[in-house]
Design an enzyme around this catalytic site. Structure first.
Site, PDB file in Angstrom:
ATOM      1  N   HIS A  92      45.218  28.454   4.421  1.00 21.77           N
ATOM      2  CA  HIS A  92      45.895  29.676   4.031  1.00 21.77           C
ATOM      3  C   HIS A  92      47.311  29.329   3.942  1.00 21.77           C
ATOM      4  O   HIS A  92      48.175  30.132   4.078  1.00 21.77           O
ATOM      5  CB  HIS A  92      45.972  30.492   5.472  1.00 21.77           C
ATOM      6  CG  HIS A  92      45.613  31.990   5.312  1.00 21.77           C
ATOM      7  ND1 HIS A  92      44.545  32.705   5.474  1.00 21.77           N
ATOM      8  CD2 HIS A  92      46.669  32.804   4.755  1.00 21.77           C
ATOM      9  CE1 HIS A  92      44.742  34.060   5.138  1.00 21.77           C
ATOM     10  NE2 HIS A  92      46.195  34.106   4.516  1.00 21.77           N
ATOM     11  N   SER A 123      42.287  40.341  -2.832  1.00 22.61           N
ATOM     12  CA  SER A 123      42.509  40.539  -1.428  1.00 22.61           C
ATOM     13  C   SER A 123      42.203  42.018  -1.078  1.00 22.61           C
ATOM     14  O   SER A 123      42.599  42.905  -1.644  1.00 22.61           O
ATOM     15  CB  SER A 123      44.019  40.049  -0.898  1.00 22.61           C
ATOM     16  OG  SER A 123      44.100  40.614   0.403  1.00 22.61           O
ATOM     17  N   TYR A 126      38.094  40.153   4.777  1.00 23.54           N
ATOM     18  CA  TYR A 126      38.334  39.727   6.245  1.00 23.54           C
ATOM     19  C   TYR A 126      37.454  40.554   7.179  1.00 23.54           C
ATOM     20  O   TYR A 126      36.910  41.453   6.908  1.00 23.54           O
ATOM     21  CB  TYR A 126      39.854  40.119   6.672  1.00 23.54           C
ATOM     22  CG  TYR A 126      40.968  39.316   6.164  1.00 23.54           C
ATOM     23  CD1 TYR A 126      41.389  37.954   6.416  1.00 23.54           C
ATOM     24  CD2 TYR A 126      41.864  40.111   5.007  1.00 23.54           C
ATOM     25  CE1 TYR A 126      42.423  37.307   5.886  1.00 23.54           C
ATOM     26  CE2 TYR A 126      42.754  39.092   4.539  1.00 23.54           C
ATOM     27  CZ  TYR A 126      43.065  37.962   4.654  1.00 23.54           C
ATOM     28  OH  TYR A 126      44.146  37.147   3.885  1.00 23.54           O
ATOM     29  N   LYS A 148      36.434  30.799   2.501  1.00 24.19           N
ATOM     30  CA  LYS A 148      37.660  30.371   2.392  1.00 24.19           C
ATOM     31  C   LYS A 148      38.338  29.941   3.881  1.00 24.19           C
ATOM     32  O   LYS A 148      38.421  30.795   4.815  1.00 24.19           O
ATOM     33  CB  LYS A 148      38.439  31.269   1.677  1.00 24.19           C
ATOM     34  CG  LYS A 148      39.967  30.840   1.302  1.00 24.19           C
ATOM     35  CD  LYS A 148      40.506  32.041   0.423  1.00 24.19           C
ATOM     36  CE  LYS A 148      41.973  31.548   0.110  1.00 24.19           C
ATOM     37  NZ  LYS A 148      42.893  31.365   1.185  1.00 24.19           N
ATOM     38  N   THR A 182      37.397  35.165   4.075  1.00 25.24           N
ATOM     39  CA  THR A 182      38.528  34.547   4.545  1.00 25.24           C
ATOM     40  C   THR A 182      38.547  34.277   6.242  1.00 25.24           C
ATOM     41  O   THR A 182      38.711  35.366   6.748  1.00 25.24           O
ATOM     42  CB  THR A 182      39.960  35.109   4.253  1.00 25.24           C
ATOM     43  OG1 THR A 182      39.892  34.868   2.853  1.00 25.24           O
ATOM     44  CG2 THR A 182      41.015  34.153   4.470  1.00 25.24           C
TER      45      THR A 182
END
Length: 401
Positions: A278, A108, A130, A254, A156
Site C-alpha cells: 500500500h 479507487s 475495499y 492487491k 485491496t
C-alpha cells in the site's frame, strides 16, 4: 501547456510540492508511522544493479504487454488512489492521460469521480474495491462498475488502519463547508496557481466518494465510508472466493507480500495479484514490495499474473521489476505528482518518462522485448530478497485450500 514539461518524476514531485497546499501534498506523500516501508520501497531499487551489453543490441524494442486481458502499450498501469483533490478533473484527467498513452486506468472506490465518467474517459478501466459493508453492498458496487463497462476488478486488502505518522498527519476535513474553507483559506492562498484552478470551476474540492453511494442515494463523505469500512467484519478466503465467482471476469488481489497468501489467492480464483504494501501506508516495517517479488513470482508466476506496486520512480525500476518476475507495475505517487504539476498533460509526461526509461534500459540490456527479461539481467546483492511465508511444505503442496 501550463506548467511545462519536466524530465523526471523527481522534478514532478518538486513541482507538486511547490504548487499544492501543504496538507494536500502531505496527504499524497506521507507513509505511516516512522516511514520505514515508504523509504524502503524507493531505496530498495537502488540496491539492484544491471548487467548491460555494448554491441549486438536490438534496434527495435517492444514494450507492449497485457494485464488481465487488456493490451497495453507499456508495462505500466495506473494504481487506484483515493480522493484526488490535487486537480479539479481528478481521476477523469488521469484516465484520459492513460488512454492517450495506451495503458489501463485503475479507479479507487474512494475516488472523487464516478465510475461512469472514468470508464467513458478510458474503456480500459479496472475498478478497485475495499471490503466495506455487507456482501450485498460489496456486490452492488462491483455490479455497478461492471454494468458501466469496467473490464476488471481489483480487491485491496493491505490495510490495517494505522493512523499515526511521526511527522504528523495532514489535516483533512470531512467536508468543505464555509467555516472549513475559511480555516483552510490562508493555506490555499499561499498556492495561487492551485487555488486559481479550483476557483475557475466555481466549486471547492469535492471530498465525497460517489462510487460508495447506495443506489439512488447521494455520495457519502470520505470519512463516513471510512468509518463503515473500519467497522466491517474482515473478509475470509471464502468471501474472496465468492467475490471472484460473482464478478465472472479477471480479478486482482492487491496487497500480497507473502508466498502463502499468493498461493491461497490462486486457489480461490484470482487471476492476478499485486505485490504491494500500500505504498508504505499500511503496516510500517513491511519490506519493500520489490524485495518480496522474486519469491512470489517463483511460486505462482506460472499460474497467475504477478504485478508490482510500490516505489516506481523511473523506467529502470520497471525493468528491474519485470526481470524479477512481474508482468507489469502499477504507479501511484508518480502520476499524482504529475497531475498536480500539470494536470492531464503532467500524467502523460510521467508515462512518457517511464516509457523512455524502459526503452533505454531494455536497449542497454540487449533485449528486443520486455518479455525477454530474466533475473540474469539484474544484479541482486546477498540478503536483498525477503521470502515471506515460504516453507518446504507450502512450496511442495502448491495451492492451499
Amino acid at each position: 501547456m501550463a506548467g511545462g514539461w519536466f524530465e523526471t518524476v523527481a522534478e514532478a514531485q518538486r513541482r507538486a510540492k511547490r504548487r499544492l497546499p501543504g496538507s494536500v501534498y502531505m496527504a499524497i506523500w506521507a507513509g505511516t508511522e516512522f516511514g520505514l516501508t515508504l523509504k524502503d520501497n524507493v531505496e530498495a531499487f537502488g540496491e539492484l544493479g544491471f548487467a548491460p551489453h555494448v554491441a549486438g543490441l536490438s534496434t527495435e524494442r517492444e514494450l507492449a504487454t497485457t494485464v488481465m486481458g487488456q493490451p497495453i502499450s507499456l508495462p505500466v498501469i495506473i494504481s487506484p488512489t483515493g480522493v484526488q483533490a490535487v486537480d479539479p478533473d481528478g481521476e477523469v484527467a488521469v484516465a484520459r492521460a492513460a488512454a492517450a498513452r495506451g495503458t489501463a486506468m485503475s479507479l479507487s472506490s474512494f475516488g472523487s469521480k464516478p465510475v461512469e465518467e472514468v470508464v467513458a474517459a478510458n474503456p480500459q478501466t479496472f475498478f478497485q474495491i475495499y471490503w466495506a459493508g455487507s456482501r450485498e453492498q460489496v456486490l452492488q458496487r462491483a455490479q455497478r462498475a461492471k454494468a458501466t463497462g469496467a473490464v476488471g476488478l481489483i480487491v485491496t486488502l493491505d490495510w490495517s488502519f494505522s493512523h499515526g505518522r511521526d511527522w504528523g498527519s495532514p489535516s483533512i476535513p470531512d467536508q468543505l463547508d464555509f467555516k472549513t474553507m475559511l480555516r483552510f483559506a490562508p493555506e490555499a492562498l499561499t498556492r495561487p496557481r492551485w487555488f486559481y484552478r479550483w476557483a475557475r470551476t466555481g466549486r471547492p474540492p469535492d471530498l465525497t466518494v460517489p462510487n460508495m453511494a447506495a443506489p439512488g442515494a447521494p455520495a457519502p463523505t470520505f470519512f463516513g465510508v471510512y468509518g463503515e469500512w473500519m467497522q466491517t467484519r474482515l473478509p475470509t478466503w471464502d468471501d474472496l472466493r465468492w467475490l471472484c465467482e460473482q464478478w465472472d471476469g479477471p480479478v486482482m488481489l492487491k496487497g500480497v507480500m507473502r508466498v502463502d497468501d499468493a498461493l491461497r489467492a490462486v486457489d480461490v480464483g484470482f487471476s492476478a495479484i499485486s505485490v504491494s504494501n500500500h505504498g508504505g501506508n499500511n503496516l510500517d516495517g513491511t519490506p519493500a514490495s520489490i524485495r518480496a517479488l522474486p519469491a512470489i513470482a517463483e511460486a505462482v508466476g506460472d499460474r497467475v499474473e504477478v504485478l508490482l506496486d510500490g516505489g516506481i520512480r523511473r523506467g529502470s525500476d520497471v525493468i528491474k521489476a519485470l526481470a524479477l518476475g512481474a508482468r507489469a507495475v502499477l504507479i501511484g505517487r508518480a502520476y499524482l505528482w504529475g497531475l498536480a504539476a500539470n494536470g492531464q498533460a503532467g500524467v502523460e509526461n510521467v508515462l512518457d518518462i517511464l516509457r523512455s526509461g524502459i526503452d533505454s534500459a531494455l536497449l542497454g540490456l540487449g533485449h528486443a522485448s520486455v518479455h525477454d527479461l530474466s533475473p540474469t539481467d539484474v544484479l541482486v546483492p546477498p540478503g536483498f530478497e525477503r521470502r515471506l511465508g515460504v516453507s518446504d511444505e507450502l512450496t511442495s503442496r502448491g495451492p492451499i485450500g
